[in-house]
Scaffold this motif. Structure first.
Motif, PDB file in Angstrom:
ATOM      1  N   PHE A 158     -15.168   3.821   0.925  1.00 54.94           N
ATOM      2  CA  PHE A 158     -15.559   2.890  -0.140  1.00 54.94           C
ATOM      3  C   PHE A 158     -14.453   2.830  -1.196  1.00 54.94           C
ATOM      4  O   PHE A 158     -13.768   3.821  -1.439  1.00 54.94           O
ATOM      5  CB  PHE A 158     -16.855   3.380  -0.819  1.00 54.94           C
ATOM      6  CG  PHE A 158     -18.100   2.726  -0.291  1.00 54.94           C
ATOM      7  CD1 PHE A 158     -18.500   2.940   1.022  1.00 54.94           C
ATOM      8  CD2 PHE A 158     -18.854   1.883  -1.085  1.00 54.94           C
ATOM      9  CE1 PHE A 158     -19.638   2.335   1.519  1.00 54.94           C
ATOM     10  CE2 PHE A 158     -20.009   1.273  -0.595  1.00 54.94           C
ATOM     11  CZ  PHE A 158     -20.400   1.509   0.711  1.00 54.94           C
TER      12      PHE A 158
ATOM     13  N   ASN B 127       0.845  -1.198   0.000  1.00 52.76           N
ATOM     14  CA  ASN B 127       0.000   0.000   0.000  1.00 52.76           C
ATOM     15  C   ASN B 127       0.881   1.250   0.000  1.00 52.76           C
ATOM     16  O   ASN B 127       2.106   1.164   0.104  1.00 52.76           O
ATOM     17  CB  ASN B 127      -0.892  -0.042   1.240  1.00 52.76           C
ATOM     18  CG  ASN B 127      -0.071  -0.114   2.499  1.00 52.76           C
ATOM     19  OD1 ASN B 127       0.359   0.882   3.038  1.00 52.76           O
ATOM     20  ND2 ASN B 127       0.212  -1.338   2.943  1.00 52.76           N
TER      21      ASN B 127
ATOM     22  N   MET C 128     -16.336   8.247   1.089  1.00 48.10           N
ATOM     23  CA  MET C 128     -15.163   7.865   1.868  1.00 48.10           C
ATOM     24  C   MET C 128     -15.401   6.520   2.558  1.00 48.10           C
ATOM     25  O   MET C 128     -16.501   6.218   2.993  1.00 48.10           O
ATOM     26  CB  MET C 128     -14.833   8.940   2.907  1.00 48.10           C
ATOM     27  CG  MET C 128     -14.546  10.296   2.274  1.00 48.10           C
ATOM     28  SD  MET C 128     -13.377  10.208   0.895  1.00 48.10           S
ATOM     29  CE  MET C 128     -11.849  10.196   1.777  1.00 48.10           C
TER      30      MET C 128
ATOM     31  N   ARG D  73     -16.418  11.941  -3.197  1.00 49.19           N
ATOM     32  CA  ARG D  73     -16.149  10.514  -3.078  1.00 49.19           C
ATOM     33  C   ARG D  73     -16.837   9.969  -1.835  1.00 49.19           C
ATOM     34  O   ARG D  73     -16.963  10.664  -0.829  1.00 49.19           O
ATOM     35  CB  ARG D  73     -14.648  10.247  -2.977  1.00 49.19           C
ATOM     36  CG  ARG D  73     -13.962  10.497  -4.298  1.00 49.19           C
ATOM     37  CD  ARG D  73     -12.721   9.680  -4.481  1.00 49.19           C
ATOM     38  NE  ARG D  73     -12.383   9.644  -5.901  1.00 49.19           N
ATOM     39  CZ  ARG D  73     -11.429   8.880  -6.401  1.00 49.19           C
ATOM     40  NH1 ARG D  73     -10.713   8.127  -5.610  1.00 49.19           N
ATOM     41  NH2 ARG D  73     -11.190   8.875  -7.696  1.00 49.19           N
TER      42      ARG D  73
ATOM     43  N   LEU E 214     -17.121  -0.622  -6.159  1.00 48.73           N
ATOM     44  CA  LEU E 214     -16.882   0.114  -4.903  1.00 48.73           C
ATOM     45  C   LEU E 214     -17.612  -0.572  -3.764  1.00 48.73           C
ATOM     46  O   LEU E 214     -18.827  -0.703  -3.776  1.00 48.73           O
ATOM     47  CB  LEU E 214     -17.361   1.553  -5.052  1.00 48.73           C
ATOM     48  CG  LEU E 214     -16.697   2.348  -6.175  1.00 48.73           C
ATOM     49  CD1 LEU E 214     -17.317   3.722  -6.295  1.00 48.73           C
ATOM     50  CD2 LEU E 214     -15.193   2.459  -5.941  1.00 48.73           C
TER      51      LEU E 214
ATOM     52  N   ARG F 101      -7.917  -0.111  -4.277  1.00 44.35           N
ATOM     53  CA  ARG F 101      -7.133  -0.399  -5.466  1.00 44.35           C
ATOM     54  C   ARG F 101      -7.101  -1.903  -5.738  1.00 44.35           C
ATOM     55  O   ARG F 101      -7.053  -2.320  -6.888  1.00 44.35           O
ATOM     56  CB  ARG F 101      -5.695   0.122  -5.239  1.00 44.35           C
ATOM     57  CG  ARG F 101      -4.701  -0.208  -6.328  1.00 44.35           C
ATOM     58  CD  ARG F 101      -5.013   0.463  -7.620  1.00 44.35           C
ATOM     59  NE  ARG F 101      -5.108   1.903  -7.537  1.00 44.35           N
ATOM     60  CZ  ARG F 101      -4.080   2.711  -7.498  1.00 44.35           C
ATOM     61  NH1 ARG F 101      -2.850   2.242  -7.460  1.00 44.35           N
ATOM     62  NH2 ARG F 101      -4.260   4.028  -7.450  1.00 44.35           N
TER      63      ARG F 101
ATOM     64  N   PHE G  92      -4.751   3.861  13.243  1.00 42.73           N
ATOM     65  CA  PHE G  92      -4.339   3.073  12.068  1.00 42.73           C
ATOM     66  C   PHE G  92      -2.816   2.932  12.074  1.00 42.73           C
ATOM     67  O   PHE G  92      -2.269   1.860  11.849  1.00 42.73           O
ATOM     68  CB  PHE G  92      -4.802   3.798  10.796  1.00 42.73           C
ATOM     69  CG  PHE G  92      -4.786   2.965   9.540  1.00 42.73           C
ATOM     70  CD1 PHE G  92      -5.770   3.132   8.567  1.00 42.73           C
ATOM     71  CD2 PHE G  92      -3.788   2.043   9.289  1.00 42.73           C
ATOM     72  CE1 PHE G  92      -5.759   2.371   7.380  1.00 42.73           C
ATOM     73  CE2 PHE G  92      -3.756   1.288   8.120  1.00 42.73           C
ATOM     74  CZ  PHE G  92      -4.746   1.460   7.175  1.00 42.73           C
TER      75      PHE G  92
HETATM   76  C1  SDX Z   1      -6.737   2.270   2.647  1.00 44.84           C
HETATM   77  O1  SDX Z   1      -3.760   0.159  -0.671  1.00 44.84           O
HETATM   78  C2  SDX Z   1      -4.168  -0.309   0.467  1.00 44.84           C
HETATM   79  O2  SDX Z   1      -4.001  -1.508   0.739  1.00 44.84           O
HETATM   80  C3  SDX Z   1      -4.770   0.711   1.405  1.00 44.84           C
HETATM   81  C4  SDX Z   1      -5.380   0.165   2.697  1.00 44.84           C
HETATM   82  C5  SDX Z   1      -4.347  -0.438   3.588  1.00 44.84           C
HETATM   83  O3  SDX Z   1      -4.719  -1.261   4.419  1.00 44.84           O
HETATM   84  O4  SDX Z   1      -3.172   0.034   3.528  1.00 44.84           O
HETATM   85  O5  SDX Z   1      -6.373  -0.810   2.398  1.00 44.84           O
HETATM   86  C6  SDX Z   1      -6.032   1.282   3.497  1.00 44.84           C
HETATM   87  O6  SDX Z   1      -6.154   3.244   2.248  1.00 44.84           O
HETATM   88  C7  SDX Z   1      -8.170   1.971   2.257  1.00 44.84           C
HETATM   89  C8  SDX Z   1      -8.733   3.039   1.269  1.00 44.84           C
HETATM   90  C9  SDX Z   1      -9.174   4.236   2.120  1.00 44.84           C
HETATM   91  N1  SDX Z   1      -9.562   5.358   1.214  1.00 44.84           N
HETATM   92  C10 SDX Z   1     -10.834   5.693   1.054  1.00 44.84           C
HETATM   93  O7  SDX Z   1     -11.799   5.095   1.538  1.00 44.84           O
HETATM   94  C11 SDX Z   1     -11.018   6.964   0.224  1.00 44.84           C
HETATM   95  C12 SDX Z   1     -12.131   6.758  -0.798  1.00 44.84           C
HETATM   96  N2  SDX Z   1     -11.710   5.766  -1.787  1.00 44.84           N
HETATM   97  C13 SDX Z   1     -10.934   6.203  -2.874  1.00 44.84           C
HETATM   98  O8  SDX Z   1     -10.518   7.461  -3.041  1.00 44.84           O
HETATM   99  C14 SDX Z   1     -10.429   5.128  -3.816  1.00 44.84           C
HETATM  100  O9  SDX Z   1     -11.371   4.148  -3.905  1.00 44.84           O
HETATM  101  C15 SDX Z   1      -9.084   4.538  -3.459  1.00 44.84           C
HETATM  102  C16 SDX Z   1      -8.071   5.606  -3.246  1.00 44.84           C
HETATM  103  C17 SDX Z   1      -9.205   3.716  -2.236  1.00 44.84           C
HETATM  104  C18 SDX Z   1      -8.668   3.641  -4.610  1.00 44.84           C
HETATM  105  O10 SDX Z   1      -8.489   4.443  -5.671  1.00 44.84           O
HETATM  106  P1  SDX Z   1      -8.046   3.856  -7.105  1.00 44.84           P
HETATM  107  O11 SDX Z   1      -7.924   2.394  -7.103  1.00 44.84           O
HETATM  108  O12 SDX Z   1      -6.887   4.663  -7.569  1.00 44.84           O
HETATM  109  O13 SDX Z   1      -9.314   4.162  -7.939  1.00 44.84           O
HETATM  110  P2  SDX Z   1      -9.533   5.517  -8.705  1.00 44.84           P
HETATM  111  O14 SDX Z   1      -9.306   6.666  -7.770  1.00 44.84           O
HETATM  112  O15 SDX Z   1      -8.752   5.465  -9.977  1.00 44.84           O
HETATM  113  O16 SDX Z   1     -11.079   5.430  -9.010  1.00 44.84           O
HETATM  114  C19 SDX Z   1     -11.557   4.559 -10.054  1.00 44.84           C
HETATM  115  C20 SDX Z   1     -12.935   5.071 -10.362  1.00 44.84           C
HETATM  116  C21 SDX Z   1     -12.982   6.575 -10.567  1.00 44.84           C
HETATM  117  O17 SDX Z   1     -14.101   6.810 -11.383  1.00 44.84           O
HETATM  118  P3  SDX Z   1     -13.810   7.288 -12.921  1.00 44.84           P
HETATM  119  O18 SDX Z   1     -13.007   8.579 -12.804  1.00 44.84           O
HETATM  120  O19 SDX Z   1     -12.975   6.161 -13.540  1.00 44.84           O
HETATM  121  O20 SDX Z   1     -15.168   7.454 -13.506  1.00 44.84           O
HETATM  122  O21 SDX Z   1     -13.805   4.820  -9.234  1.00 44.84           O
HETATM  123  C22 SDX Z   1     -14.239   6.065  -8.689  1.00 44.84           C
HETATM  124  C23 SDX Z   1     -13.315   7.142  -9.222  1.00 44.84           C
HETATM  125  O22 SDX Z   1     -13.996   8.381  -9.305  1.00 44.84           O
HETATM  126  N3  SDX Z   1     -14.119   5.960  -7.256  1.00 44.84           N
HETATM  127  C24 SDX Z   1     -14.993   6.435  -6.405  1.00 44.84           C
HETATM  128  C25 SDX Z   1     -14.508   6.084  -5.145  1.00 44.84           C
HETATM  129  N4  SDX Z   1     -13.349   5.433  -5.280  1.00 44.84           N
HETATM  130  C26 SDX Z   1     -13.106   5.361  -6.601  1.00 44.84           C
HETATM  131  N5  SDX Z   1     -16.153   7.123  -6.593  1.00 44.84           N
HETATM  132  C27 SDX Z   1     -16.804   7.438  -5.461  1.00 44.84           C
HETATM  133  N6  SDX Z   1     -16.409   7.123  -4.212  1.00 44.84           N
HETATM  134  C28 SDX Z   1     -15.257   6.459  -4.024  1.00 44.84           C
HETATM  135  N7  SDX Z   1     -14.879   6.154  -2.797  1.00 44.84           N
END
Ligand code: SDX
Length: 430
Positions: A309, A240, A307, A305, A362, A312, A388
Motif C-alpha cells: 500500500f 523510482n 505492505m 506498514r 494509501l 510516493r 520484478f
Molecule cells: C514500488 O517509486 C516507484 O515508482 C516505485 C514503484 C516502481 O514501479 O518502481 O512503483 C514500485 O516500489 C511500489 C511501492 C512498494 N512498497 C511498498 O508497498 C512498501 C509499503 N509502502 C511504503 O513504505 C510507502 O508507501 C512508500 C515507500 C511506497 C512510499 O513512501 P513515501 O512516499 O516516502 O511515504 P512516507 O514513507 O513518507 O509515508 C507518508 C506517511 C507516513 O505517515 P506519517 O509518518 O506521515 O504519519 O504515510 C505512512 C507513513 O507512516 N505510510 C504508511 C504506508 N506508507 C506510508 N502507513 C502504513 N502503511 C503503508 N504502506
C-alpha cells in the motif's frame, strides 16, 4: 487559467539583503543552479535547495514514461498502460521504451531474434552460482551474477559507442530470465534447464524455471500471457529508486552490467521491489479474513506498514494494481483461486474505507496483488522481486541510455548541508 507548465518568471526577494531576483520558470520548474546567485556576500557560496529523498526535485528531463499520481495515469512513450497491457507483448514494450516507437512486424521479428539468440550465459556463471549457499536469496544471486556479467564483456565499458551499448542492452534483457531461473534451480537443487529458442521470451523463462524430465516444456498459454503482462506492467516507472540508482551509477560511466546490478540491489529493498515478497508474508501472517480488522488497527497505531500500500507518486490509485487484479482472475481460472486473495480483497476494502488510509492517501500499489498471482503460478516468495527485476530491466536500460545521451547530464554528485562539528584540533600530546 494559467497552465502549470506555462513558462514565466519567479520573483524572489531576499529579505536578508533586500535584493530582488528573477528566476525563470520553464517546463514547470526553476533551475536549482539559479538559486546560487542569491548571496548575502561575495564570499557566500549561494543558496542551495534542500530536498531529502528528492521529494520535490526533478533529476532529469525524460521522454520515456509519464505518470500523473493524482489521476492514476501511467504512459510509456505516450501510450496508456491499459492499452499496452491489452495489446502489446513485453518485448514490444521493451522495444518501445528503448526506441521511442513500437516495432513494426519486421522490427519485432528482428528484435525477438536478437533477444532469443542471447539467452545463454557463459558456463562459468553456473560455477559461481554454485558457490552460493542452498538457501541464498535469489535476489542476492541475481545482483551478483548481473554484476559478474560485466567481466565477460569488456566492450561494455565503451558506453559512448551506441553499437556497443545496444549489444549489452540485448544481452541484459535476454539473460536476466536465465540468471533468474538458474538462481531458482540452484536453490531447489534442480539441474539447470537451458533456454529453448522455440519459445517466447516469457515461455522460455517458464521453461527454464519448471522443465523437468519432459523432452520439450510446453508453457500454459494463459500463464505465459499473464506473466508477460505482469512483466510489461513493471517495465518502467520514471525516476523510482532503482532507476535513480541506474542513472547515478551510469553517470560515472560504469558499464551497464554494474549499473543494472546497482539498480537491482535498490529494487531488492522491501520499500521498493521487495514489497511484493513482503505482501505475501503479511497475508500469510494475517492468515484469515477475520484477522484483518485487528491487523489494520496495528498499522494505524504505527506498529507496522501495510505492505503493498502507498506510493510516493500515486495518491488515488496505481493503475497497474487495477490491471493486475484482472490478470489474477485469468490465472486463477488455470491454477485455482489463491485463498490469500480473499484476505487481500478484505484488506483493501477495510483500508479504503478507513480514515487513516484515506488521509494518508494509501491505496494498493503494483506490489499488492502481483505476489498473489506469482504464488498461484508456483513461484516461491523469494522469487517475487526477481520477477520484478526481469520486468524492469528494459526500463532501467532505456533510462540509462537517455541519461548518457542527455547533453545536460554529467556525473551525479549532490551537495549537502553540513551541520557537523566546526574546526577543532587533536589534543596536544602532554
Ligand atoms: C514500488 O517509486 C516507484 O515508482 C516505485 C514503484 C516502481 O514501479 O518502481 O512503483 C514500485 O516500489 C511500489 C511501492 C512498494 N512498497 C511498498 O508497498 C512498501 C509499503 N509502502 C511504503 O513504505 C510507502 O508507501 C512508500 C515507500 C511506497 C512510499 O513512501 P513515501 O512516499 O516516502 O511515504 P512516507 O514513507 O513518507 O509515508 C507518508 C506517511 C507516513 O505517515 P506519517 O509518518 O506521515 O504519519 O504515510 C505512512 C507513513 O507512516 N505510510 C504508511 C504506508 N506508507 C506510508 N502507513 C502504513 N502503511 C503503508 N504502506
Amino acid at each position: 487559467m494559467t497552465n502549470q507548465h506555462e513558462d514565466g518568471t519567479l520573483e524572489v526577494i531576499d529579505r536578508r539583503t533586500g535584493r530582488h531576483y528573477e528566476l525563470s520558470i520553464h517546463e514547470g520548474a526553476v533551475r536549482a543552479a539559479d538559486l546560487r546567485q542569491i548571496k548575502v556576500s561575495e564570499e557566500d557560496f549561494g543558496l542551495l535547495s534542500y530536498d531529502p529523498a528528492y521529494l520535490n526535485t526533478a533529476s532529469c528531463r525524460s521522454t520515456i514514461t509519464y505518470i500523473d499520481g493524482d489521476k492514476g495515469i501511467l504512459r510509456y512513450r505516450g501510450y496508456p498502460i491499459e492499452e499496452l497491457a491489452e495489446r502489446a507483448s513485453f518485448l514490444d514494450v521493451a522495444y518501445l521504451l528503448l526506441n521511442g516507437e513500437l516495432p513494426d512486424k519486421a522490427q519485432a521479428e528482428d528484435w525477438t531474434h536478437q533477444v532469443t539468440t542471447h539467452t545463454f550465459v557463459h558456463e562459468n556463471v553456473k560455477r559461481f552460482i554454485g558457490g552460493f549457499h542452498h538457501d541464498a536469496h535469489p535476489m542476492g544471486i541475481l545482483v551478483s551474477t548481473v554484476a559478474a556479467l560485466s567481466t565477460f564483456y569488456p566492450d561494455a565499458k565503451s558506453i559512448s559507442d551506441a553499437g556497443h551499448r545496444r549489444d549489452q542492452v540485448v544481452r541484459l534483457i535476454a539473460k536476466m530470465p536465465t540468471l533468474a531461473a538458474f538462481a531458482y534451480r540452484h536453490a531447489t537443487g534442480m539441474p539447470y534447464a537451458y533456454p529453448d529458442d522455440d519459445l517466447s521470451y516469457t515461455g522460455n523463462f517458464l521453461n527454464m524455471m519448471w522443465k523437468t524430465t519432459e523432452l520439450k516444456y510446453r508453457p500454459d498459454p494463459v500463464l505465459e500471457h499473464a506473466l508477460d503482462v505482469l512483466f510489461l506492467l513493471h517495465a518502467d516507472h520514471e525516476q523510482n529508486c532503482s532507476t535513480s540508482a541506474m542513472r547515478s551509477v551510469g553517470s560515472a560511466h560504469a558499464d551497464p552490467y554494474s549499473a543494472t546490478a546497482a539498480a537491482a540491489a535498490a529494487l531488492y529493498g522491501p520499500l521498493h521491489g521487495g514489497a511484493n515478497e513482503q505482501v505475501l508474508r503479511m497475508l500469510e501472517e494475517i492468515r484469515s479474513v477475520d484477522n484483518v480488522p485487528g491487523y489494520v488497527e496495528r498499522v494505524k497505531r504505527g506498529e507496522l506498514r501495510l505492505m503493498g500500500f502507498g506510493h510516493r507518486v500515486y495518491k488515488n490509485f496505481d493503475p497497474r494494481a487495477r490491471i493486475i487484479k484482472k490478470v489474477a482472475e485469468e490465472v486463477f481460472e488455470v491454477t485455482g483461486r489463491n485463498p490469500l486473495l480473499d484476505i487481500a480483497l478484505e484488506l483493501e476494502k477495510v483500508a479504503l474505507g478507513d480514515e487513516y488510509f484515506i488521509t494518508h492517501k494509501l491505496y494498493p500499489n503494483v506490489d499488492f496483488y502481483s505476489g498473489i498471482i506469482y504464488q498461484a503460478m508456483g513461484f516461491p516468495v523469494e522469487m517475487f522481486p526477481v520477477l520484478f527485476a526481469i520486468g524492469r530491466t528494459p526500463g532501467w536500460l532505456a533510462q540509462w541510455e537517455e541519461m548518457l545521451e542527455d547533453p545536460e547530464q554529467k556525473i551525479a554528485r549532490p551537495r549537502q548541508l553540513y551541520v557537523g562539528q566546526e574546526l577543532r584540533h587533536l589534543p596536544t600530546t602532554a
